[in-house]
Design an enzyme around this catalytic site. Structure first.
Site, mmCIF file in Angstrom:
data_model
loop_
_atom_site.group_PDB
_atom_site.id
_atom_site.type_symbol
_atom_site.label_atom_id
_atom_site.label_comp_id
_atom_site.label_asym_id
_atom_site.label_seq_id
_atom_site.Cartn_x
_atom_site.Cartn_y
_atom_site.Cartn_z
ATOM 1 N N GLY A 56 0.823 -1.214 0.000
ATOM 2 C CA GLY A 56 0.000 0.000 0.000
ATOM 3 C C GLY A 56 0.853 1.259 0.000
ATOM 4 O O GLY A 56 2.088 1.214 -0.064
ATOM 5 N N ASP B 174 0.254 -8.998 1.425
ATOM 6 C CA ASP B 174 -0.842 -8.121 0.988
ATOM 7 C C ASP B 174 -1.849 -8.964 0.224
ATOM 8 O O ASP B 174 -1.471 -9.963 -0.404
ATOM 9 C CB ASP B 174 -0.279 -7.002 0.083
ATOM 10 C CG ASP B 174 -1.121 -5.740 0.128
ATOM 11 O OD1 ASP B 174 -2.300 -5.812 -0.262
ATOM 12 O OD2 ASP B 174 -0.605 -4.690 0.561
ATOM 13 N N LYS C 213 -9.534 1.751 4.361
ATOM 14 C CA LYS C 213 -9.333 3.091 4.942
ATOM 15 C C LYS C 213 -10.246 4.196 4.407
ATOM 16 O O LYS C 213 -10.009 5.369 4.724
ATOM 17 C CB LYS C 213 -7.880 3.509 4.723
ATOM 18 C CG LYS C 213 -7.519 3.674 3.256
ATOM 19 C CD LYS C 213 -6.246 4.471 3.062
ATOM 20 C CE LYS C 213 -5.956 4.661 1.588
ATOM 21 N NZ LYS C 213 -4.774 5.446 1.314
ATOM 22 N N SER D 24 -4.571 6.244 13.729
ATOM 23 C CA SER D 24 -4.889 7.481 13.013
ATOM 24 C C SER D 24 -5.283 8.582 13.986
ATOM 25 O O SER D 24 -5.870 8.310 15.048
ATOM 26 C CB SER D 24 -6.067 7.182 12.078
ATOM 27 O OG SER D 24 -6.622 8.357 11.582
ATOM 28 N N TYR E 15 -14.827 3.569 10.039
ATOM 29 C CA TYR E 15 -13.380 3.422 9.824
ATOM 30 C C TYR E 15 -12.618 3.884 11.067
ATOM 31 O O TYR E 15 -11.765 3.173 11.607
ATOM 32 C CB TYR E 15 -12.914 4.228 8.594
ATOM 33 C CG TYR E 15 -11.421 4.416 8.599
ATOM 34 C CD1 TYR E 15 -10.570 3.349 8.310
ATOM 35 C CD2 TYR E 15 -10.833 5.638 8.961
ATOM 36 C CE1 TYR E 15 -9.193 3.501 8.367
ATOM 37 C CE2 TYR E 15 -9.465 5.793 9.019
ATOM 38 C CZ TYR E 15 -8.651 4.730 8.724
ATOM 39 O OH TYR E 15 -7.286 4.874 8.803
ATOM 40 N N LYS F 79 -10.140 1.859 14.218
ATOM 41 C CA LYS F 79 -8.817 2.218 14.773
ATOM 42 C C LYS F 79 -8.890 2.309 16.300
ATOM 43 O O LYS F 79 -8.005 1.839 17.016
ATOM 44 C CB LYS F 79 -8.336 3.541 14.176
ATOM 45 C CG LYS F 79 -8.053 3.476 12.683
ATOM 46 C CD LYS F 79 -6.910 2.542 12.359
ATOM 47 C CE LYS F 79 -6.656 2.404 10.881
ATOM 48 N NZ LYS F 79 -5.740 1.315 10.536
ATOM 49 N N PHE G 30 -1.096 11.539 11.259
ATOM 50 C CA PHE G 30 -1.948 12.674 10.922
ATOM 51 C C PHE G 30 -2.266 12.564 9.417
ATOM 52 O O PHE G 30 -2.787 11.533 9.007
ATOM 53 C CB PHE G 30 -1.340 13.984 11.458
ATOM 54 C CG PHE G 30 -1.680 14.094 12.926
ATOM 55 C CD1 PHE G 30 -1.093 13.230 13.866
ATOM 56 C CD2 PHE G 30 -2.668 14.948 13.369
ATOM 57 C CE1 PHE G 30 -1.475 13.239 15.206
ATOM 58 C CE2 PHE G 30 -3.051 14.975 14.710
ATOM 59 C CZ PHE G 30 -2.460 14.121 15.623
ATOM 60 N N ASN H 273 -10.786 10.615 -2.278
ATOM 61 C CA ASN H 273 -11.499 11.195 -1.138
ATOM 62 C C ASN H 273 -10.651 12.260 -0.477
ATOM 63 O O ASN H 273 -11.174 13.171 0.148
ATOM 64 C CB ASN H 273 -11.775 10.119 -0.078
ATOM 65 C CG ASN H 273 -12.603 8.990 -0.625
ATOM 66 O OD1 ASN H 273 -13.675 9.219 -1.149
ATOM 67 N ND2 ASN H 273 -12.091 7.767 -0.518
ATOM 68 N N ASN H 274 -9.337 12.096 -0.571
ATOM 69 C CA ASN H 274 -8.439 12.960 0.196
ATOM 70 C C ASN H 274 -7.947 14.137 -0.642
ATOM 71 O O ASN H 274 -7.927 14.094 -1.864
ATOM 72 C CB ASN H 274 -7.259 12.143 0.731
ATOM 73 C CG ASN H 274 -7.721 11.061 1.685
ATOM 74 O OD1 ASN H 274 -7.621 9.880 1.388
ATOM 75 N ND2 ASN H 274 -8.273 11.457 2.816
ATOM 76 N N PRO I 32 -19.749 16.653 5.517
ATOM 77 C CA PRO I 32 -20.223 16.156 6.814
ATOM 78 C C PRO I 32 -19.129 15.342 7.523
ATOM 79 O O PRO I 32 -18.428 14.559 6.888
ATOM 80 C CB PRO I 32 -21.406 15.248 6.454
ATOM 81 C CG PRO I 32 -21.827 15.681 5.087
ATOM 82 C CD PRO I 32 -20.606 16.228 4.398
ATOM 83 N N ASP J 123 -16.435 16.486 8.930
ATOM 84 C CA ASP J 123 -15.134 17.155 9.016
ATOM 85 C C ASP J 123 -15.056 18.042 10.255
ATOM 86 O O ASP J 123 -16.050 18.665 10.632
ATOM 87 C CB ASP J 123 -14.910 18.058 7.791
ATOM 88 C CG ASP J 123 -14.304 17.302 6.622
ATOM 89 O OD1 ASP J 123 -13.951 16.121 6.799
ATOM 90 O OD2 ASP J 123 -14.184 17.901 5.533
#
Ligand code: NAD
Ligand code: WQD
Length: 338
Positions: A10, A31, A84, A124, A149, A153, A178, A198-199, A293, A295
């Site tokens: 990954g 993996d 994730k 995370s 998610y 964690k 982070f 998404n990021n 939503p 955040d």
């Protein structure tokens, strides 16, 4: 003796493999390639000039894991494997609980059966939840996660702590990342998301390379300096180096410890966009869109414990990460699928 790297193909795993190999460690990458490609391993070998074993296996496959631990001389595990995607976890919570929590419990059982009791775990900053106020430090009470998610964690951290309490021979290092961004400076490995990212960083770089028209900035009315969300963006190579020292410490002492891995500095969405433009000379068109939503306004670390205890500190900044992301993105516009 080798380190088993679950999820080693990954994004973060592959960069960590490079730094472990550079540090002279022996590794075995495991993996199931559900979110990666075996091509990654070839590139890690190319970058480092070193060879290593790879195994296609799912962490939920108990028999498969036993075979791996029987075949190789494993003395520790760095555990990256997991799903994730925050949004997807709200649609498919059971898949996330099964894969992340079920998979981890299975892995820990097999480790114990083979008397391997050293583990570094990818947690995370999401475990700090909505109520804590940045800078987040390790002694704060965690909880109040806003999606399944994040809850995986939180639960896995608890499971690891309970395990250690039950048997102090375990050595557990919980690393709270982070916001990892950037890529290896070679431009040969980097983040390769499936579908619409998404990021923030992958979205910016896909706009820059012409795959997406413009970035939507999710909210400009937060209580931050420029109104956009603030995060602690950590270069993935700094993050990878954090794993090398965390593992070295875990091999020496039997404890259950938590470390933030961040820069200790907050950067807003617009600051990151501008850093990217400055580092690359490429314009990133954007529009202001409604808040997303779930955040929070501001998230950044107190990174002093990692510096004090591990002697680790991030040395790369957002500008470096933007430059390296661009080097990866422009040379691999379709990620590994070429
Ligand atoms: P990634 O998806 O690139 O890497 C995870 C790897 O695990 C993938 O190669 C995937 O194929 C593999 N995997 C997933 N489920 C598996 C299973 N059941 N068995 C075997 N392999 C499996 O993600 P990443 O960004 O490299 O994240 C690595 C770890 O760090 C994850 O646990 C993630 O939750 C955590 N983390 C990531 C971030 C981030 O923003 N990227 C932040 C904090 C924590
Ligand atoms: C960063 C900032 C967005 C996309 C997530 C997970 C977290 C961790 C890291 C794994 C925010 C804004 C984003 C876009 C935007 N992952 N943004 N437009 O949400 O801090 O953290 O990844 O553990 O658990 O929640 O990261 O990169 O999604 O967002 O304006 O298209 O960018 O609102 O302020 P986040 P992100």
């Amino acid at each position: 003796m080798a380190i088993l790297i679950t999820g080693g193909a990954g994004y973060i795993g592959s960069h960590t493999c490079v730094e472990l190999l550079n540090a002279g460690k022996e590794i075995v990458v495991l993996d199931n390639y559900s979110n990666s490609s075996p091509e990654v391993n070839a590139r890690v070998k190319e970058i480092t000039g070193k060879d290593f074993e790879t195994v296609e296996c799912d962490i939920r496959d108990e028999k498969g894991l036993h075979e791996v631990f029987s075949k190789y001389d494993i003395d520790s595990v760095i555990h990256f494997a997991g799903l994730k995607a925050v949004g997807e976890s709200c649609q498919k919570p059971l898949e996330y609980y099964e894969n992340n929590i079920g998979g981890t419990v299975n892995l820990l059982k097999v480790m114990a059966a083979h008397n391997v009791k050293t583990i570094v775990f990818s947690s995370s900053a999401t475990v700090y939840g909505e109520k804590n106020v940045a800078p987040f430090h390790e002694e704060m009470e965690v909880g109040g996660t806003t999606n399944p998610y994040g809850t995986t964690k939180l639960y896995i951290e608890t499971i690891l702590q309970d395990l250690w309490k039950s048997d102090n021979e375990w050595s557990v290092s919980i690393l709270r990342y982070f916001n990892p961004i950037g890529a290896h400076s070679s431009g040969r490995i980097g983040e390769s998301p499936n579908g619409i990212p998404n990021n923030l960083m992958p979205y910016i770089s896909q706009v820059a390379v012409g795959k997406r028209e413009k970035l939507s900035v999710f909210g400009d009315d937060y209580e931050t300096e420029d109104g956009t969300g603030v995060r602690d963006y950590i270069h993935v190579v700094d993050l990878a180096l954090g794993h090398v020292v965390a593992l070295e410490r875990a091999m020496k002492i039997n404890a259950c410890e938590v470390f933030n891995l961040g820069t200790g500095k907050g950067v807003s969405v617009l600051e990151l966009v501008h850093a990217f433009e400055e580092a690359t000379g490429v314009k990133v068109p954007y529009v202001i869109a409604p808040r997303r939503p779930g955040d929070i306004a501001t998230s950044y670390s107190d990174a002093s414990k990692a510096e004090r205890v591990l002697g680790w500190k991030a040395t790369r900044n957002a500008f470096d990460a933007c430059r390296d992301t661009w080097n990866w993105q422009k040379n691999n516009p379709d990620g590994y699928s070429v």
